[in-house]
Design a protein around this motif. Structure first.
Motif, PDB file in Angstrom:
ATOM      1  N   UNK A   1       1.102  -1.018   0.092  1.00 25.24           N
ATOM      2  CA  UNK A   1      -0.175  -0.502  -0.171  1.00 25.24           C
ATOM      3  C   UNK A   1       1.073   1.470   0.055  1.00 25.24           C
ATOM      4  N   UNK A   2       0.747   1.936  -0.681  1.00 20.72           N
ATOM      5  CA  UNK A   2       1.590   3.622  -0.808  1.00 20.72           C
ATOM      6  C   UNK A   2       1.187   5.004  -0.672  1.00 20.72           C
ATOM      7  N   UNK A   3       1.397   4.846   0.296  1.00 20.25           N
ATOM      8  CA  UNK A   3       1.522   6.490   0.872  1.00 20.25           C
ATOM      9  C   UNK A   3       2.607   7.263   0.698  1.00 20.25           C
ATOM     10  N   UNK A   4       1.734   8.071   0.624  1.00 22.31           N
ATOM     11  CA  UNK A   4       2.710   9.621   0.036  1.00 22.31           C
ATOM     12  C   UNK A   4       2.432   9.766   2.061  1.00 22.31           C
ATOM     13  N   UNK A   5       3.921  10.734   2.297  1.00 22.15           N
ATOM     14  CA  UNK A   5       4.523  11.654   3.150  1.00 22.15           C
ATOM     15  C   UNK A   5       3.969  12.685   3.380  1.00 22.15           C
ATOM     16  N   UNK A   6       3.208  13.223   2.747  1.00 23.83           N
ATOM     17  CA  UNK A   6       3.087  14.574   2.657  1.00 23.83           C
ATOM     18  C   UNK A   6       1.608  15.158   2.735  1.00 23.83           C
ATOM     19  N   UNK A   7       0.833  14.321   3.642  1.00 23.35           N
ATOM     20  CA  UNK A   7      -0.404  14.502   4.211  1.00 23.35           C
ATOM     21  C   UNK A   7      -1.615  14.813   3.445  1.00 23.35           C
ATOM     22  N   UNK A   8      -1.725  14.273   2.624  1.00 24.90           N
ATOM     23  CA  UNK A   8      -2.659  13.711   1.580  1.00 24.90           C
ATOM     24  C   UNK A   8      -3.445  12.702   1.628  1.00 24.90           C
ATOM     25  N   UNK A   9      -2.705  11.306   2.613  1.00 23.76           N
ATOM     26  CA  UNK A   9      -3.719   9.969   2.938  1.00 23.76           C
ATOM     27  C   UNK A   9      -3.361   9.941   4.566  1.00 23.76           C
ATOM     28  N   UNK A  10      -4.256   9.416   4.936  1.00 25.35           N
ATOM     29  CA  UNK A  10      -3.892   9.659   5.894  1.00 25.35           C
ATOM     30  C   UNK A  10      -3.559   7.746   6.397  1.00 25.35           C
ATOM     31  N   UNK A  11      -2.682   7.507   7.480  1.00 24.95           N
ATOM     32  CA  UNK A  11      -2.083   6.226   6.793  1.00 24.95           C
ATOM     33  C   UNK A  11      -3.210   5.445   7.980  1.00 24.95           C
ATOM     34  N   UNK A  12      -3.769   5.826   8.681  1.00 28.61           N
ATOM     35  CA  UNK A  12      -4.532   5.431   9.784  1.00 28.61           C
ATOM     36  C   UNK A  12      -5.370   5.186   9.455  1.00 28.61           C
ATOM     37  N   UNK A  13      -6.128   4.724   7.818  1.00 30.17           N
ATOM     38  CA  UNK A  13      -7.274   4.194   7.105  1.00 30.17           C
ATOM     39  C   UNK A  13      -6.050   3.016   6.231  1.00 30.17           C
TER      40      UNK A  13
END
Length: 71
Positions: free
Chosen positions: A52-64
């Protein structure tokens, strides 16, 4: 969990390791394409079942991410 750090200047590597993640610290900025390729290759080599790719710029909430396994 695997974290790819694209030569960041913050505490990403330390925080990820303290959280129990495997970390691939990239010593030179590769950009999105290079990091994604490196991450997919390492995840495959380490035998990960999911990526699962998540950017660290805040546009994705890793808690999801937890929601993928609770459904």
């Amino acid at each position: 969990m695997l974290v790819i750090d694209d030569s960041s200047s913050d505490d990403t590597v330390r925080i990820a390791r303290e959280a129990g993640a495997d970390v691939l610290p990239i010593p030179h900025h590769l950009g999105l394409g290079g990091c994604v390729q490196a991450g997919y290759k390492l995840a495959y080599e380490l035998g990960f079942d999911y990526v699962i790719r998540v950017d660290g710029d805040g546009q994705h909430d890793a808690r999801d991410i937890r929601g993928f396994w609770s459904a």
